[in-house]
Design an enzyme around this catalytic site. Sequence first.
Site, PDB file in Angstrom:
ATOM      1  N   CYS A  85      41.685  39.138  41.319  1.00 48.21           N
ATOM      2  CA  CYS A  85      42.869  39.276  42.179  1.00 48.21           C
ATOM      3  C   CYS A  85      43.367  40.728  42.186  1.00 48.21           C
ATOM      4  O   CYS A  85      43.892  41.204  41.174  1.00 48.21           O
ATOM      5  CB  CYS A  85      43.945  38.312  41.661  1.00 48.21           C
ATOM      6  SG  CYS A  85      45.591  38.581  42.322  1.00 48.21           S
ATOM      7  N   CYS A 123      47.029  41.244  41.378  1.00 46.42           N
ATOM      8  CA  CYS A 123      47.250  41.019  39.949  1.00 46.42           C
ATOM      9  C   CYS A 123      46.931  42.287  39.162  1.00 46.42           C
ATOM     10  O   CYS A 123      47.660  42.648  38.234  1.00 46.42           O
ATOM     11  CB  CYS A 123      46.375  39.883  39.433  1.00 46.42           C
ATOM     12  SG  CYS A 123      46.712  38.285  40.197  1.00 46.42           S
TER      13      CYS A 123
END
Length: 107
Positions: free
Chosen positions: A30, A33
């Site tokens: 991600c 993230c």
Amino acid sequence: MAKTITMTNFKKEVVESDRPVLLDFWASWCAPCRMLSPSIDQLSQQYGDKVVVGKVNIDEEHELAEHFGVMSIPSVFVIKNGKVVESSVGVRPKKYYEDVLDKVIGL
């Protein structure tokens, strides 16, 4: 450095914590993230022993992600006395998390 939270240590580190807990749900694939990760680690250092800062890898901890109803990542939850008091989805500025934590710890 933020603590790695798993099903094994969740009860001790989060549920039974006498301090507020910030939990970052993330995954290695991600990109947002990865953008948020340095801020989470900085918060861990900044708040030291006032707040527990933890990270939950959703690929390894499906059960925890399901428990919190995580649908998108990054998802960040602030827990106090075992209850979620604040949550956000997506990347927010570090200042947002500082404001939330300051409010929760009464600064």
